[in-house]
Design an enzyme around this catalytic site. Structure first.
Site, PDB file in Angstrom:
ATOM      1  N   ASP A 118       0.849  -1.195   0.000  1.00 13.21           N
ATOM      2  CA  ASP A 118       0.000   0.000   0.000  1.00 13.21           C
ATOM      3  C   ASP A 118       0.889   1.252   0.000  1.00 13.21           C
ATOM      4  O   ASP A 118       1.573   1.539   0.973  1.00 13.21           O
ATOM      5  CB  ASP A 118      -0.873  -0.038   1.274  1.00 13.21           C
ATOM      6  CG  ASP A 118      -1.960   1.020   1.273  1.00 13.21           C
ATOM      7  OD1 ASP A 118      -1.749   2.099   0.710  1.00 13.21           O
ATOM      8  OD2 ASP A 118      -3.021   0.748   1.860  1.00 13.21           O
ATOM      9  N   HIS A 155      -8.878  -1.047  -8.460  1.00 13.90           N
ATOM     10  CA  HIS A 155      -8.498   0.078  -7.598  1.00 13.90           C
ATOM     11  C   HIS A 155      -7.235   0.777  -8.099  1.00 13.90           C
ATOM     12  O   HIS A 155      -7.163   2.011  -8.119  1.00 13.90           O
ATOM     13  CB  HIS A 155      -8.288  -0.437  -6.171  1.00 13.90           C
ATOM     14  CG  HIS A 155      -7.936   0.623  -5.186  1.00 13.90           C
ATOM     15  ND1 HIS A 155      -8.869   1.510  -4.689  1.00 13.90           N
ATOM     16  CD2 HIS A 155      -6.754   0.967  -4.616  1.00 13.90           C
ATOM     17  CE1 HIS A 155      -8.279   2.345  -3.845  1.00 13.90           C
ATOM     18  NE2 HIS A 155      -6.995   2.038  -3.784  1.00 13.90           N
TER      19      HIS A 155
END
Lengths: 411, 411
Positions: free
Chosen positions: A222, A319
């Protein structure tokens, strides 16, 4: 003993490249004490001895490598605090932050952090929209603090959102971080009270053999596409220019805007997906973070590549595709989140996810367009829920004779 | 790659004695990978690569040096689980713990801990009083699991107390710890559900320049009088003897009893005391942990010494005096707590304190007499509140072909 921003990552990268596998134990730059004469051992400091300067052009805690422990807190001014009380508080807070980040004790020290070094402690202060009306400073409120638009996936708890003042604390030791939180809360007595407070964490220094982009509680790497300090437009994407920029008041020179979201992860639902299904939701491999179109973590997505079925390898609603700067008119934000885990509810469902904190020179060119696009068609949406939100103006750093926000409060 | 119990402290102590100040960054013993040929650099591993063996005579997580992150959880068996379901669960749990503590992934791995090493992960399993009636094993229930007496300072929440099964997780990385918690919860699906779950922390590896007894959130050095493995009676104080001992069933050979208390610290009240007042409550100096009667942290209290006013220097109700083994008929327990901080309440009061976990061969000769004495006259009592309680029988460790509790469940 001080480190430049993000230097831990750089230093560890260097050590890794030199082949010293297993040697570096996660400490950032700087030698603890003086080097031992005649000792060829590489100068390694402990986790504890690493210091991040409080003073500087920008506040610390923005480009600083994410620490393993974080506290976010919002404070509301008491009714009669006013501008003068707020100024005195910011002066006290800055002095406390200066002392603690240098590894020194405050006057009424409770000894919680006594033996530990500063442990990369940073303390970052910001102002929310409501601060300006409480202090009669509406005319100095940045337009960038106008409330964020509502998003369809929002389920915001107002009691855990916004606030007059915001404090972000990060440290590589949980007791050092807690000590700072308590010291700042005590400084606020009589002037402001805690509105909300959240605890977060990241990977510990040294938990991985090599420095890595951190993982979140969905198991996803991330932060891969974060702008990097070495990029030419890094400063202008993340920080308000000196002088204040076209839309910003002068007191925000070298400052930044922080968007804070408590993003609950619906982990039970997420984990019902297979690894392959999860990877199609994100558009990246879980193990390496590489795009499904191949390469390594840092390889750009190939948006056009199709599979044997003629469909895009990175799905249209993935995403990674929707959040990438190239599909958002160049919008970029510096993500610097902590994970959170506040236990389980009575059904055994974890109250866990991401304390998302992102930094940008302008929320309307950073968080807002990205989130708007995600809100419309992100395959990840069914697995997350935004539960709290804040938007804060974080002024530039201060010098030893000043305090954070002085240009606002005394200007 | 494996470390013997408490070896981190010993190793760090050795490194400190050799004068390598600032060199060791908190990692425990063992080289990550193989040593580099011709390299004279001392073999240091990273925080992540340290492994604590799951298998052994005792379960790990009892004499293991306290990790920086901890999860405690109790599970209740579902109504139809029975002894067979419980046995299958303990078998699954043991296999999962074996894999994760070795740094390997489980079958349905979500990748949260993918890049990190085992980070000193330990997983410890115990059985509560109610477990035995749920599984028809009342005749094997140790007398030592009889409910603890009530204490006047108790304010126990039954929903956060006791439970059929207990799991203690510790790791030096928060994502590694969370990953283990989730993996064990998934293993329990269909057999048991989470009854309560609490998060805790300790000082990070490397946060202090030298290894130290940890501090708690009152700022006090906490654990000085712990029994030490090198003491002759350490084993018999902490562990049930092989064969089961006089009062214990045979399946508890080499096991131990864990008393778990969520002890809320009333920090706002505590911090209203001056440093000197706090030191008289405890009987020790805050900075060094030394008795008020002088010396260093490890110097015995001088119970007889009086001050100029003719009164004992260590007050009669000082916590250190009342809790010392010598005033409790030789009772001794191995304290291995985590601190906790679950945010602030709506008044800004921290929900923080100690997840007290202590280990002993017999609670009636360990926790109970000590707590009874504290309950009568400890000067610390006004500043703490026991909010939850558990007592668990923790069997000995298992071998690779077994699982924890097999001797109970299949014996």
């Amino acid at each position: 003993m001080t480190t430049s921003p993000l230097s831990r990552r750089r230093l560890l990268g260097t050590a890794g490249a030199a082949g010293a596998a297993g040697l570096v134990a996660g400490a950032a730059g700087g030698v603890a004490g003086t080097a031992l004469a005649g000792d060829d051992t590489p100068p390694l400091s402990t986790v504890g001895s690493t210091t991040v300067m409080f003073h500087g052009k920008h506040q610390a805690g923005i480009t600083t490598a994410p620490q393993s422990r974080g506290h976010l807190a919002a404070f509301d001014l008491l009714p009669d605090a006013g501008r003068k009380g707020a100024a005195a508080l910011l002066r006290r807070w800055s002095r406390t932050a200066e002392r603690l980040t240098a590894g020194r004790a405050v006057a009424d020290d409770t000894a919680i952090a006594l033996d530990a070094g500063p442990s990369s402690l940073t303390v970052t202060f910001g102002f929310g929209h409501s601060f300006f009306s409480r202090t009669g400073l509406e005319d100095r409120r940045p337009a960038a603090l106008d409330p964020l638009p509502a998003f369809s996936s929002d389920a915001l708890d107002p009691r855990r959102s916004n606030g007059d003042l915001w404090v972000q604390i990060g440290a590589d030791d949980a007791l050092v971080a807690f000590n700072a939180l308590r010291a700042l809360q005590k400084d606020a007595a009589g002037t402001a009270r805690v509105r909300w407070q959240m605890n977060g964490f990241n990977r510990s220094a040294g938990a991985t053999a090599r420095p890595m982009t951190t993982r979140n509680l969905m198991g996803q790497i991330d932060g891969t596409r974060n702008p990097r300090p070495e990029e030419a437009d890094f400063e202008q994407r993340v920080f308000v220019p000196g002088g204040g920029g076209a839309k910003d008041p002068e007191w925000m020179a070298h400052g930044s805007y922080a968007v804070v979201r408590r993003i609950r992860m619906l982990l039970d639902d997420w984990e019902e997906l297979s690894r392959e299904e999860q990877e199609r939701v994100i558009g990246r491999r879980k193990d390496t973070g590489a795009p499904l179109t191949g390469g390594t973590e840092t390889t750009p997505l190939d948006l056009e590549k199709t599979g044997p079925d003629g469909r895009p390898v990175v799905p249209a609603n993935a995403h990674a595709r929707i959040s990438m700067p190239e599909t958002n008119g160049g919008a970029a934000l510096l993500r610097r989140p902590f994970s959170f885990h506040d236990g389980f509810d009575e059904k055994g469902v974890p109250d866990a996810g991401l304390l998302f904190v992102c930094w940008q020179a302008d929320p309307l060119r950073g968080f807002v367009p990205v989130q708007r696009k995600l809100d419309r068609g992100d395959a990840l949406s069914p697995f997350i829920r935004h539960e709290a939100s804040g938007l804060f103006a974080v002024p530039g750093g201060c010098q030893p004779d000043g305090y954070v926000g002085r240009e606002l409060l005394e200007g």
